[in-house]
Design an enzyme around this catalytic site. Sequence first.
Site, PDB file in Angstrom:
ATOM      1  N   ARG A 412     -31.287 -10.492  23.914  1.00  0.00           N
ATOM      2  CA  ARG A 412     -30.097 -11.281  24.239  1.00  0.00           C
ATOM      3  C   ARG A 412     -29.611 -10.837  25.610  1.00  0.00           C
ATOM      4  NH1 ARG A 412     -28.517 -13.422  19.178  1.00  0.00           N
ATOM      5  NH2 ARG A 412     -28.916 -12.048  17.396  1.00  0.00           N
ATOM      6  N   HIS A 472     -37.444  -6.748  18.935  1.00  0.00           N
ATOM      7  CA  HIS A 472     -36.041  -6.354  18.990  1.00  0.00           C
ATOM      8  C   HIS A 472     -35.843  -5.083  19.808  1.00  0.00           C
ATOM      9  CE1 HIS A 472     -32.168  -4.908  17.019  1.00  0.00           C
ATOM     10  NE2 HIS A 472     -31.865  -6.136  17.388  1.00  0.00           N
ATOM     11  N   ARG A 601     -21.572   1.339  10.325  1.00  0.00           N
ATOM     12  CA  ARG A 601     -20.519   0.406  10.712  1.00  0.00           C
ATOM     13  C   ARG A 601     -20.330  -0.712   9.701  1.00  0.00           C
ATOM     14  NH1 ARG A 601     -22.372  -3.495  15.022  1.00  0.00           N
ATOM     15  NH2 ARG A 601     -22.852  -4.755  13.192  1.00  0.00           N
TER      16      ARG A 601
END
Length: 724
Positions: A412, A472, A601
């Site tokens: 991204r 990734h 998280r």
Amino acid sequence: MPRQRLTRRASGANNSSADASPAPKKTHEVAAVPPDAVLFLNRELSQLEFFRRVLDEAQDETNPLLERVKFLSIVGSIMAEFFMIRVAGLRQQLAAGVVDRSTDGLTAAEQLKAIRKVVLDLMGDARNTLRALLPQLARAGIHIHDYATLDVEQRAALRAYFDQMVFPVLTPLAFDPARPFPHISNMSMNLAVIVRTQAGHERFARIKVPNTLPRLLPVKPPDDRAPANGRGPHDLHFVWLEQVIAANLAALFPGQTIVETHPFRITRDADIALQEMDAEDLLDTVEQSLRERRFGSVVRMTIDRDMPESIRDVLAENLDLSPDTIYTLDPPLGTSDLISLYALDRPDLKDPPFAPVRPPGLDDEEGDIFAAIRRQDILLHHPYDSFAPVVDFLEQAARDPHVLAIKQTLYRVGRNSPVVQALMEAARNGKQVAVVMELKARFDEESNIEWARALEQEGVHVVYGLVGLKTHSKIALVVRKEGDQLRRYVHLATGNYNPGTARLYTDIGLLTANPDMGADATDVFNYLTGYSTKTDYRKFLVAPINLRSGIDSLIRREIEHQKQGRGGHLILKLNSLVDKQIIHLLYEASQAGVKVDLIARGICCLRPGIPGVSDNIRVTSIVGRFLEHSRLFWFRNGGAEQVYAGSADLMPRNLDRRVEIVFPFEDPRVVRQVRDQILATYLADNVKARVMLPDGTYQRRRPEPGEATLSAQQVLLPRAERSV
């Protein structure tokens, strides 16, 4: 340059939105509940617990007011994505007759039922939070009005705006025997309108609220001549766009009587399932799938409480909705659009601004970043450390006459990417540039396609990775000629090559000239761009090759240290812990006496504090100003500690169905920095940290008597400036 063509090659399992590795069963007999189901928390419900922690930040009155609004809007955004991907996947399983159970023993139907119950509760709490925020915003000079409360002058001004700016954009779509039910686009705001014809017949029409206009329209103050009722002359006033449209519908249906109008919003299945093995051209295949995403099945419809059953039935029948996919809420729908308020110039209502710093050592070589990296490894901890050194690294490589090649993975990158611009400049300057562009980065597919084409036009070798695997990993390799030898410089990271998110997410990066890591980087790119069956790496743990076995070995080593009396201790900081095998291994470590600290998280399917199973495991979650995104793996290793960082969470998809890199820190100075300045600070947090209970719920960790308060992110902000 011709686009890459993909042919059949062995490389991994098919891409799937599910997190379980085995293919689901399709039989008529429901699978038995796994005997160890009680040891696991449900993945989907754990994710919803994370959403609750985000909502908790919107409710926290110690946060600045517009930060609270931001968190409330985030809840709306992530909830929509949850339905588009996770709930859609469960509904696909249900429709296909899949009878497998989750690791915690639930069928797809049981999970959907449990999800609906939690979501209704969360949505209700979010609406209560908004109701609590509105008067506080008004006291701060930001007023969101209902159209019905506006005075005559305000309505006249809005009618003029409607005539000039809104009316020309609107397209009423009728539904009758001559005109089919209109397509309702994903996440669009809509008005369901009932009109009565002159003959007395009632007809249905749909109006799409244009997303090209502000959802919150500015409106003139009720009285701009003098402050009154606590309103100042510089206050800001807004009204919802759909209310303005609803109030002026007569202009769209002349000669008709408007009987009633109600807002509604739908969420569609947005998970792309690619048949990559049969794809002649992956880029074209992804583009086609993006077009098909527009027509995904509807997995949720939100409506207001006043919508009558007759209109609800029209929508449900034509959108093929079951009752459990309909969610009734108090308006306004689509609270994610509240994020527009965060753009207001009100620094007094936001967190104080900060300026990321350049880590020491980068500017000691008269701007020669390669000399700085040769001298020592450089740790980058974003957003406290600036992302600029990463851009500098690539820009210098693009212009340096001694640089021969640049290789990089991109997942991204965002819009107007300086990283991509540097790569294109390098190609124009005659460098050999190869980019592994992941076209299947969810919701970034369109942007990545555009960048892939732009790179190809500049002569960059663009490949799309391996069939069945998402790439990734975050890695950039620069090959530079220095005298009679070649030296490799590597940037490795936990986060994307995106300067925008680097200011919002906490991530770890490393710039190094370590020869072994450079050699490993070369091997990784040979694996990604060519044909390689290499299974051993010098320093890297690479999924799906040796990452799972490597993590397994490191945890088992701590168990052995504990058994030998050397004290086992491990700290894992990550986004999500889902993998069943890893969780069982952590239970085994706890039972052996190893101290396990998990800083997770979001999703955590492990249950801490189970007597005799996970007594030695503590799970904390930190939700604060920045999105915690870094993955760190610390192992005491009998005193010879080792620290790794990487792009992978401990989930089946990361370990088995993605190309991931977890890399070690070799410099003792960096190891100490990660241990003492980063991990120790997170573990000491007693302001933003929540501690997980065995049932999967969380409670805030509060300071012990006499203990000073400590918020990890607030501590790290000034600490970045004095980092050694």
